[in-house]
Enzyme design. Sequence first.
Site, PDB file in Angstrom:
ATOM      1  N   GLN A 115      45.762  39.997 -19.285  1.00  0.00           N
ATOM      2  CA  GLN A 115      44.588  40.197 -20.124  1.00  0.00           C
ATOM      3  C   GLN A 115      43.645  41.214 -19.483  1.00  0.00           C
ATOM      4  O   GLN A 115      43.846  42.423 -19.619  1.00  0.00           O
ATOM      5  CB  GLN A 115      43.930  38.849 -20.392  1.00  0.00           C
ATOM      6  N   CYS A 116      42.622  40.764 -18.801  1.00  0.00           N
ATOM      7  CA  CYS A 116      41.604  41.693 -18.297  1.00  0.00           C
ATOM      8  C   CYS A 116      42.144  42.656 -17.250  1.00  0.00           C
ATOM      9  O   CYS A 116      41.745  43.821 -17.212  1.00  0.00           O
ATOM     10  CB  CYS A 116      40.414  40.906 -17.757  1.00  0.00           C
TER      11      CYS A 116
END
Length: 205
Positions: free
Chosen positions: A143-144
């Site tokens: 994700q990030c």
Amino acid sequence: LVVIDMQYATASRTSGLGRWLEDNGRAEEGRYRFDRIEQLLVPNIVRLLSFFREHDLHRIFLRLGGQLQGCRDLMPQIQDLEATLGNVAGNREFEILEALAPQPGEPVLTKLSSSGFTSSSLDALLRNLGVSSLVLTGVSTSQCVDLTARDAADRGYRALIVEDAVAEDRADYHAWTLEQFQRLFGRVATTDDVLAELGSPATDN
């Protein structure tokens, strides 16, 4: 060195996500994630921070979180999750783990979305500093971390994800993300490899 979202909201077994899983009888779902954070991420990021500090190389911390109650200032798809975790400025969940606490002079940028480039001043800061290569660590791998690393590559930075300094909810998510990333966007290496390479005479930005 970029340390991504190593906050009590999502990187602590006893706060934020970890506490929510425990309170809802789902602690087992976080076991892989938090075991990896405690046993690998924190020690390896500490090693990297120590090297970068000792050699006066740039260190930047990114954190995700709201300034407004209910996280109304975050991207719509993550507002409910972050509000549930209490990831709002002023709360402990918003803060970076004490073991990795930024030192004076180390920028801490708050982002309102998954990628550090989309909703913070990261790109401007890096260009002002003359940085061309990034070593990325933190959570979550798919994700990030991945979005920030891919955005870095799209902007012309050399991006390297440290395999044993990033974590994910599942081992297969972690492996698939890194396999895909290194096909086109950048490199993947271990903490030992990064430290050995940075210690060579050819090291630059």
